[in-house]
Design a protein around this motif. Structure first.
Motif, mmCIF file in Angstrom:
data_model
loop_
_atom_site.group_PDB
_atom_site.id
_atom_site.type_symbol
_atom_site.label_atom_id
_atom_site.label_comp_id
_atom_site.label_asym_id
_atom_site.label_seq_id
_atom_site.Cartn_x
_atom_site.Cartn_y
_atom_site.Cartn_z
ATOM 1 N N LEU A 1 -19.357 -0.799 11.885
ATOM 2 C CA LEU A 1 -18.785 -0.534 13.203
ATOM 3 C C LEU A 1 -19.837 0.010 14.166
ATOM 4 N N ASN A 2 -19.431 0.084 15.444
ATOM 5 C CA ASN A 2 -20.284 0.567 16.530
ATOM 6 C C ASN A 2 -19.562 1.712 17.227
ATOM 7 N N GLU A 3 -20.218 2.869 17.333
ATOM 8 C CA GLU A 3 -19.523 4.038 17.861
ATOM 9 C C GLU A 3 -19.192 3.907 19.343
ATOM 10 N N GLU A 4 -20.046 3.247 20.118
ATOM 11 C CA GLU A 4 -19.770 3.099 21.545
ATOM 12 C C GLU A 4 -18.547 2.208 21.773
ATOM 13 N N CYS A 5 -18.390 1.192 20.949
ATOM 14 C CA CYS A 5 -17.237 0.299 21.077
ATOM 15 C C CYS A 5 -15.958 1.024 20.684
ATOM 16 N N TRP A 6 -15.994 1.771 19.589
ATOM 17 C CA TRP A 6 -14.821 2.527 19.150
ATOM 18 C C TRP A 6 -14.403 3.555 20.193
ATOM 19 N N LEU A 7 -15.386 4.260 20.764
ATOM 20 C CA LEU A 7 -15.090 5.315 21.732
ATOM 21 C C LEU A 7 -14.830 4.778 23.134
ATOM 22 N N GLY A 8 -15.082 3.497 23.354
ATOM 23 C CA GLY A 8 -14.799 2.885 24.651
ATOM 24 C C GLY A 8 -15.714 3.352 25.753
ATOM 25 N N LEU A 9 -17.017 3.471 25.472
ATOM 26 C CA LEU A 9 -17.955 3.911 26.506
ATOM 27 C C LEU A 9 -18.112 2.840 27.577
ATOM 28 N N SER A 10 -18.558 3.271 28.749
ATOM 29 C CA SER A 10 -18.518 2.421 29.946
ATOM 30 C C SER A 10 -19.429 1.203 29.867
ATOM 31 N N ASN A 11 -20.434 1.216 29.000
ATOM 32 C CA ASN A 11 -21.347 0.070 28.905
ATOM 33 C C ASN A 11 -20.771 -1.078 28.085
ATOM 34 N N ILE A 12 -19.607 -0.894 27.480
ATOM 35 C CA ILE A 12 -18.960 -1.934 26.676
ATOM 36 C C ILE A 12 -17.874 -2.608 27.520
#
Length: 493
Positions: A221-232
């Protein structure tokens, strides 16, 4: 694996494999204070062969070496074995200790297993001798032995796993091994803007994995995708990503397989030695997880799956703080404790921080923690082992033919001591030869010790440029994948 996947019949160990087949009766020795007792079981069988196991308990004075002898009366022939040196002369089978398990104290037990052929009949041996002394294993011929659970029922449900000593066991106390594959995609597709998964993850695609007799699927998994960060991209982030992961986990479990959710790519800019990218975002493998987002990621993941004990957590794919720090001691301290680490420009979350995040969220799920050198170095893992209040922690290890610790000498000196204390799971095994001669060696060593392993990777990439197990998501293997597929099918029938 640490590089981006996209830019633009041997043996099973003495522990029982995690497969859904019929329970086979275990004949258990029972007598008044016998000098030794032996439990003999047929773990699984097929048209021309079967997998057997023995558990030897020494009730007499301690011994420094042991040899067990018994007779097959139906022409069975032992072909391979593990946790003992197996041989056969005529009808007599002998299992002698290995160098690492010769000592057997009073009341101590040791288990070993074997593969044998049979034709027509497969009568259970009636007499066992340990170092020449007859052990009491008599069962009345007219009686049916009481079944003892040695394998999971074929009910399509993934087992709840927890640590017991250096083994993984299910809710019934049955020893389990994790034998399977990685399903890459969730770590890179979303951050690169392509989607969430690389290839299909529908029911047919997951059934194709199970058809290899796989019992475990590791999901990076990818933490930025899970957390919904703005760059995704929003369609691949936050709730959409989480729901996709939950759906995949449910499909894996529905096929009776253990899902391991694993954090692969993380936030934090690292431009030092062996940097995979210069980007601050989670677009490559970083040397360590970051304090800014990773504890929040694991707290959220733990909250999501805390009521599902079949899900295991792999803390961080391939740590390599040893490439950034000046000394090995500094690297292991960074690994466990995090904080300000030499050579790493962001605040590091140590594995203890991540264990704490999971347990503080109320999850008691099994946790895996890989060591240094891209999880290839476990030499100081026991020394720096994090504290787990749930007592449900296992060691993770990765090995490819191009790694430093990629031979039996290193495995014997650095892995065996770890495996003697905690469960050891090789979360990634593979080779870059588009063949399987190296993973054959790995599986043999791990099988001989009842350990777990997962092949990298169930994706249709060119296996000449990396270890890809399949050429089609229907389960068509590459020449490399044939090795793992045939091995698991031979083990599990």
């Amino acid at each position: 694996m640490r590089h981006p996947p996209r830019s633009g019949v041997l043996v099973v160990a003495g522990a029982i494999a995690l497969v859904g087949t019929a329970v086979v009766p275990v004949v258990t020795a029972q007598a008044a204070a016998p000098a030794c007792t032996v439990e003999y079981s047929v773990v699984s069988r097929w048209d021309s062969g079967f997998q057997g196991a023995v558990k030897i308990t020494n009730n007499a004075s301690a011994v420094s070496s042991w040899s067990l002898a018994f007779d097959f009366t139906d022409g069975q022939k032992v072909s391979q074995g593990w946790n003992a040196k197996w041989s056969q002369s005529g009808t007599t089978v002998t299992a002698a200790n290995e160098s690492y398990n010769g000592s057997l104290g009073t009341g101590a037990s040791v288990s070993a297993g074997f593969i044998a052929s049979w034709s027509g009949g497969n009568a259970v041996p009636t007499t066992f001798k340990l170092n020449g002394t007859t052990c009491n294993t008599d069962v009345e011929p007219s009686q049916s032995p009481t079944p003892t659970p040695t394998e999971p029922p074929s009910d399509g449900k993934a087992p709840s796993l927890h640590v017991s000593g250096n083994k993984l066991v299910d809710a019934d106390g049955v020893t389990r091994r994790l034998l399977g594959v990685n399903r890459s995609g969730g770590e890179f597709m979303c951050v690169q803007g392509y989607g969430i998964w690389d290839g299909p993850v529908d029911d047919a695609a997951i059934k194709a994995i199970a058809d290899w007799k796989v019992n475990t699927v590791r999901i990076p998994l990818n933490e930025e995708c899970w957390l919904g960060l703005s760059n995704i991209k929003p369609e691949y982030a936050g709730a959409n990503y989480i729901n996709a992961v939950k759906d995949l986990v449910a499909r894996v479990e529905a096929n009776g397989m253990t899902p391991i959710v694993e954090l692969h790519w993380t936030y934090g800019q690292y431009t030092g030695n062996s940097a995979g990218c210069t980007d601050v975002h989670a677009t490559c493998q970083k040397p360590m997880p970051d304090m800014q987002y990773t504890p929040s990621f694991w707290s959220s993941v733990a909250s999501t799956f805390k009521d599902d004990p079949a899900v295991a957590f792999d803390l961080f794919n391939e740590p390599y703080p040893d490439r950034a720090t000046s000394t090995t001691t500094q690297a292991w301290q960074c690994w466990r404790d995090g904080g300000t680490c030499s050579g790493i420009g962001y605040e590091v979350a140590g594995v203890q921080d991540l264990v704490d995040s999971i347990r503080n969220a109320g999850a008691k799920n099994l946790i895996l923690a890989g060591g240094l050198a891209y999880s290839n170095d476990l030499s100081e893992w026991l020394t720096y082992k994090p504290t787990d209040p749930a007592g449900n922690l296992a060691a993770a290890y990765h090995v490819y033919n191009f790694n430093t610790c990629a031979n039996e000498s290193c495995w014997n000196s650095t892995l065996a001591p770890v495996a003697a204390q905690v469960p050891l799971v090789a979360g990634e095994i593979g080779e870059n030869t588009c063949s399987h001669s190296f993973v054959d060696q790995v599986m043999k060593w791990f099988d001989d010790r009842g350990l777990s392993y997962l092949g990298w990777t169930w994706n249709t990439w060119d296996c000449s440029s990396g270890p890809s197990l399949i050429s089609n998501y229907d389960g068509t293997p590459t020449s490399y994948g044939i090795g793992l597929r045939d091995h698991l099918r031979a083990l599990n029938g």
